[in-house]
Design an enzyme around this catalytic site. Sequence first.
Site, mmCIF file in Angstrom:
data_model
loop_
_atom_site.group_PDB
_atom_site.id
_atom_site.type_symbol
_atom_site.label_atom_id
_atom_site.label_comp_id
_atom_site.label_asym_id
_atom_site.label_seq_id
_atom_site.Cartn_x
_atom_site.Cartn_y
_atom_site.Cartn_z
ATOM 1 N N ASP A 265 0.878 -1.165 0.000
ATOM 2 C CA ASP A 265 0.000 0.000 0.000
ATOM 3 C C ASP A 265 0.917 1.218 0.000
ATOM 4 O O ASP A 265 2.123 1.108 0.235
ATOM 5 C CB ASP A 265 -0.948 -0.016 1.205
HETATM 6 C C1 BGC Z 1 -4.855 3.487 0.238
HETATM 7 C C2 BGC Z 1 -5.015 2.498 -0.896
HETATM 8 C C3 BGC Z 1 -4.886 3.217 -2.206
HETATM 9 C C4 BGC Z 1 -3.549 3.929 -2.254
HETATM 10 C C5 BGC Z 1 -3.312 4.677 -3.539
HETATM 11 C C6 BGC Z 1 -3.594 4.328 0.099
HETATM 12 O O1 BGC Z 1 -3.588 5.395 0.994
HETATM 13 O O2 BGC Z 1 -4.836 2.807 1.466
HETATM 14 O O3 BGC Z 1 -6.249 1.863 -0.802
HETATM 15 O O4 BGC Z 1 -5.022 2.315 -3.265
HETATM 16 O O5 BGC Z 1 -3.496 4.864 -1.196
HETATM 17 O O6 BGC Z 1 -4.099 5.795 -3.635
#
Ligand code: BGC
Length: 772
Positions: A265
């Site tokens: 993530d």
């Molecule tokens: C989130 C993810 C997301 C990623 C990209 C993170 O803060 O937890 O779900 O895909 O950001 O935007």
Amino acid sequence: MITLFLAAAIAAAPVQPLKLREDNIPEIVAAMTPEEKVLLLVGGRAKSYNGIGNSAVGVPGSAGTINGIPRLGIPVITLADGPAGLRISALREGEERTYYCTGFPIATLLASTWNPELVTGVGKAMGNEVLEYGVDVLLAPGANIHRNPLCGRNFEYYSEDPLLSGTMAAAFINGVESNGVGTSLKHFALNNQELNRLSNDARVSQRALREIYLKNFEIAVKQAQPWTVMTSYNYINGVHAAENTELLTELLRGEWGFEGAVMTDWGGGYDVPGIIRSGNDMIQPGSDERYELLLAAVKDGTLSQEALDACVTRVLELIVKTPAFKGYKFSEAPDLEAHAKVSKESADEGIILLKNKRHTLPADPAKTVALFGTASYDFIAGGTGSGDVNKAYVVNLLDGLTSAGFKLDTAVTSFYKAYMEDEALRCENINKGKKWYIDAERAIEVVPPQLIADAAESADIAFLTIGRIFGEGKDRSLADSYQLSERERILLNKVSSAFHKKGKKVVVILNVGGLVEMLSWRKKADAIVLCWQPGQEGGHSVASVLSGKVNPSGHLPMTVSRKYYFEPSARNFPQVVADKPFNYSGYRRFKDHKRYDIKDVDYTNYEEGIYVGYRYFCSRWPRAILYPFGYGGSYTKFSFSNMKVSPTDSGWTVTVDVKNKGKVAGKDVVQLYVSAPHKSMDKPSRELKGYAKTPLLEPGEKCTVSMDISRESLFSFDEAHSQWLLEKGRYLFIAASDALHSDCKSSVNILREESLPVKPLFAAEPLFLNCE
Ligand code: BGC
């Protein structure tokens, strides 16, 4: 002579530069420098990256990229969110045209349809926008379990049940990927709270891991093989999910047979070489610091060549599948009108009729409606954070009702329109420059007593919308979000008593991303419609249900309990600290791997084990249920009969006849629960093992639904021996329209015990620190 000429010609031919092809990945890996390998694994690493939806390269507004290496014919690969539609910038500097994407209903609504084919259709439409806007991988679906109603990201997730979550995620993945683009099944695993999400340690029993929190991912991986999986931010029994060899290499790839690539993530994980070593192939969104750290580890041997090359190979295997690699000429012009229809039709099917006293609904559009509640005029299509979508418009309830032909009480609508304009200005000012994780200010609920009294005279019925919006980075609080606010309560009381005094009815519409408390006020409403956050066409869908043009067929993907404190996880969820300084996700409590020990912040004990949602309520405390898991009302009535269970090679096929016994056409959901013998192990009173949605049945019409139940799905996890175990005895198969009822029953006898040993995961015994 000829041979000599040929040899000379070959020697003189210019050497073709080595370029990536589907069939030469090992050759490319061998030709890459350590710097290039590291560049491939550490994403975009744009210094200017400053938050979600802000990648400096790739498609504007996308979340990140995989770096391109032109020398080897490796293109830049673009990754973008998210579960309710593609998240890219709608407006680009210096351009007049727009790049809006369709706002589809939130995942919780999609799960409420109990219709995987419909969800595949949503995925197809969304995936087409991914393809046509030049994106390669959609960062969705989110499949985490609804462990607690206060989790700020529940709207991005499907259900409290692993079968419903896993099959919905698989249906979505199959739809998106049918376009030749990828998905990222996230957040693997146990990202069930936002508070301190980067460092919280989820402490879970082996059994709850296997049966609940990993089961959903296992189903999705096995049924859909997503191109990628995204690891979560949290720790699991002391080991970070993003640096977890057992989770990624042994379980995901080894046991489940996952063939794709894994990414962190955004900013997840701490030990950079450890992330790659564990089999987490990509560090997203990347940074210069992470690039340098990884390169240093490669050079000093802290990270083996073998581990590095395994990740590089998997990333290249992903790249050769992408539209960017194949040189797809995207149009930047997906058919947004057609997709708006898909959005509307999917919302229609996920709206849940919770209460309908004496046929309050459907409401006759010829009658005059007094439309209350600020959310009716500023309808909520979806949640915030990376799950948000830049859509061209949102159909609010006022517009939906108007175009469905409803007559509206103009005094009420004029009042609200003027009020909402003033509020919009006030909010705009406050919201300027707010960070993405801080809730945007919305119109304050208003209670106009005289207007309510007048409307009770002039209008025939009152519709009142309660709205909730929240999202990534923060959990919800009990007082402001789960419960009705003081103003909402007063508004509902006043509308209810004024209309009821005149013998007129009140309908409450819940336009929410997660559950709200209902026990204290539900008697004030004659009908309750739970429409979730239904996407950009939401107002039309709700109007269709209110008018009866659409007969509601949504069913709850979670249990509605009578009180928050009855929730099995309430004792172990950070609600109590919601107002403390570390109430958003960015707080790194484990910095430098120093362990802190604040309960529910630094660690969360999943003391309820497998007793999540209906597994708990139905087995231990049915009286605490307000609306059971699986429940959903209709304008017609159905009956189930003639249940048959026939053995197959892999388990059983269960068929049930469903008849529409009412006066209007409708769809119903058959849920197949199994009540297993519990001789050596404690088991929930029943568990969902299959489900089927009927087609639209005309009055009097009958159909037979069929569900395949695998033998494997009847095994429970025996922690003591680290094995899946199928106990001998009588397994009761129950066909029902919700988790509390039993419409038809049949049983299956298992004569021989079967077991399947597996390796214990992470720490076999989670540490329940400071557990009062
Ligand atoms: C989130 C993810 C997301 C990623 C990209 C993170 O803060 O937890 O779900 O895909 O950001 O935007």
